[in-house]
Every structure is written in C-alpha cells, then in structure tokens.
Design a protein around this motif. Structure first.
Motif: not given
Length: 382
Positions: A141-155
C-alpha cells in the motif's frame, strides 16, 4: 483535448515525442508477451496479450487525450482483474506513464483523486494479505502511494520546467524584437536627418538662384530629387525588414556608399575633406554600416546646426579596430556649455556601444565640433 503547451512545441520536438510514444507502446507489448511466454500463461491471447495491446495503443495518444488515456488504462486493468485474472506483471508501467502525462496538464488536480481511488481499491482488494503478512501488505500500500506521489511531483516539475523554458523563449524573442526596432529607428533617424539636411540646403539654393541662374536652380533641384530617391529606397528596405519580406530588402548603405554621401554633402555647400587610411574593402558588413552611419549623421548635424564651411573626415582602418573622426569648423557649443545629446548623437553612441566601441562628441578648442568613434573589428577581442 490536446493541451495547449503541447501544440506550441517545435516540429523536431513533436517528432521526437512521437518516437518516444511509439517506443513505449512497443516495449509495453513486448514486455507483456515476454512475461506471458516466460511464465507459461495458458491462452495469453485471451487476456494478457490483448491487455498489452490495449495499454500500448493508449500510449500513442496520451499527449492528445491524457485524461481519457489514464481513465481507460485504469479501467482496462480493472476489467482484466474482475474477469478472474491476477493483475499482470508490468501493468504499472503504462499506467504510470498515463499518470505522469496527466500530471503535466492543467487537470493535475484530478490525479490525486483518481490515484487515491485506485489506492483504496488496491488496499481493499489485498486485505487478505493483511492477516498473513502485515509487513508485505503495508509495503504494497505504501509503495503504491509513494509511487503516485513521485509521479505527480515529476509531472508538476516537468510542466513547470516546460513553462519556464517557454517564457524564456518568449522573453528572448521580445528582447530581439525590441533590439531590432531600436536598430531600425536609428536607421530611419539617420536617413531622414541626412535627407532633410541635404534637400533643405538644395531647396534654399534653388530658391535663391531661380531668377538669376535657372540652370543652377535646376541642378540643385535634381540633386535634391536624387537624394530623396535614395532615401526612399533605404526606407522601403527598412520597412520590408519589419514586414519580413526578404525579397524586397536592399543592402544597407555602408562604406561602398561613402563616396556618394560625401558628394551629396559637398553639393550642399559644405567642403568635406576625406582622409582614409587603410583598406576599406577589408571591413566586414556590420562595422562598415556603423562607420557610414556615424559619418552620415555627423555631416548632417554639421549642415543643420554647425554653421560650418568645412569638415574633415578621417577614417583609419586597422587590423583590430576602425577609428572615425569628423571635425568641422562651425560654431560648436556657445559659451562652452555642455553638449546636449539629441537623437542623432544618442543614436551614434548606442550604435557604436552595441559593437563594443567607444564614442565621444564635443567642441574643440578654437571653435568647431568633433565626433570620434573607435569601433572594434569582430574577432579582434579573441
């Protein structure tokens, strides 16, 4: 709908982006097929490979319809999962690309909402892991949430960088346009000032001699007409530059036109002594134009304001610089007052300074006025 910043990209950038999208689509399909063959999935054409084709095809239009691609990508994986299949390895790749693409658009505010909904579904769907392995469940769960945050920040970072580069390009374009307008204004001022000075003198000559010597009056009027025609040609060339009509652009007056300029001034009644030292033919275009304009404006000022009878023009062509000096025997500045720069002197100073040179102007002892410009030759500073 395609985002506006994507439409403004230059053609080479759009071609490169298209190549990237095709590469991602092909890699997605290859990965899904490779995983299906490597894991021995039964009937991959009934599930995993069609999903790879679907997700890969969506990547081809992700820039044009980013939000639609994101929703369809998530929906495709969701339907695949509901049909009794486990989430296929590699699905996160194309979906992550879709998330990133939407995060670079003004619709980025919807990305956390969609991502949170998917994260909640994933957490509920994997709840059976919680009793068996809480650590694995938390990591999932935390991994998917962290990935989502990274994608938003990168975008967001990518979009901000793109906007910054666009503003920088626009700022550079505006600066170049302003510089060109300033350059053209200097050219127009020089042309008009010289033309009015020479034509004005010739009209006075024609008016004074019309009764006593009609031939001299006619000659003065012909010279005024010739000067006027050359000025109109120069002005048309400058206007064509502003209108971006290269076919109508004539070469700007430079040292090749210096003899005609001196002849016009002499015909207007001012004795001009030209002393050139060196080879004028070896001077490149930019400093040649500057030298011509300095001489033109200085002699025009002498005709209009100096009340002079003679002017000496000295030009020294050296390897690393060109020195231009114009000295007249006019009245100079009354009472030794400070020189007040009008558009003519200011224009000459700006023109010379733009080339890295030095410009001085002022009265000379015993009467008269002097203008001096030292213009470096391109490449001499190396």
């Amino acid at each position: 709908m395609a985002e506006s910043f994507a439409r403004r990209e230059p053609t080479p950038v759009r071609h490169f982006a298209r190549i990237i999208d095709i590469t991602l689509a092909v890699l997605t399909l290859v990965f899904f097929v490779a995983v299906a063959l490597a894991t021995g999935v039964h009937s991959p054409w009934q599930g995993q490979i069609p999903l790879g084709l679907f997700l890969g095809a969506l990547l081809l239009v992700r820039r044009r319809w980013p939000m639609t691609v994101l929703l369809l990508s998530i929906g495709g994986v969701f339907v695949y999962h509901l049909t009794g299949h486990w989430s296929p390895p590699g699905w996160i790749w194309p979906v992550a690309v879709a998330y990133f693409t939407v995060a670079t658009t003004p619709r980025v505010r919807w990305v956390p909402v969609i991502g949170l909904a998917q994260l909640v579904y994933s957490a509920v769907d994997a709840r059976w892991v919680l009793d068996r392995n809480p650590t694995h469940y938390l990591t999932h769960v935390v991994g998917e949430g962290l990935l989502l945050a990274i994608l938003i920040a990168a975008g967001l970072t990518y979009a901000a960088t793109t906007r910054w580069r666009e503003r920088l390009r626009e700022s550079d374009n505006r600066a170049r346009a302003a510089e060109e307008r300033l350059h053209v204004s200097h050219e127009v001022h020089d042309i008009i000032a010289h033309t009015l000075a020479v034509v004005g003198v010739q009209l006075n000559v024609a008016a004074d001699t019309l009764q006593e010597d009609p031939a001299e009056a006619a000659a003065a009027l012909r010279l005024a007409k010739d000067v006027r025609n050359r000025a109109m040609s120069d002005l048309r060339s400058l206007i064509a530059t502003l209108r971006d009509s290269p076919a109508d652009i004539a070469p700007q007056a430079d040292l090749a036109s210096l003899d005609a300029l001196i002849a016009d001034i002499r015909a207007a009644g001012l004795e001009v002594i030209l002393d050139e030292r060196g080879d004028r033919a070896a001077v490149s275009a930019t400093p040649a134009i500057a030298v011509y304009r300095v001489v033109q404006e200085s002699l025009a000022n002498t005709l209009k304001h100096g009340e002079a009878s003679k002017a000496e023009v000295t030009i020294g062509y050296r390897l690393h610089s060109i020195t231009v000096e114009i000295i007249d025997d006019g009245r100079g500045v009354p009472g030794g007052a400070d020189v007040t720069e009008g558009h003519g002197l200011a224009g000459m100073r700006e023109r010379v300074s733009a080339l890295g040179g030095e410009f001085t102007a002022g009265p000379v002892p015993g009467g008269g006025f002097a203008v001096r410009a030292d213009i470096p030759v391109a490449g001499s500073m190396a």
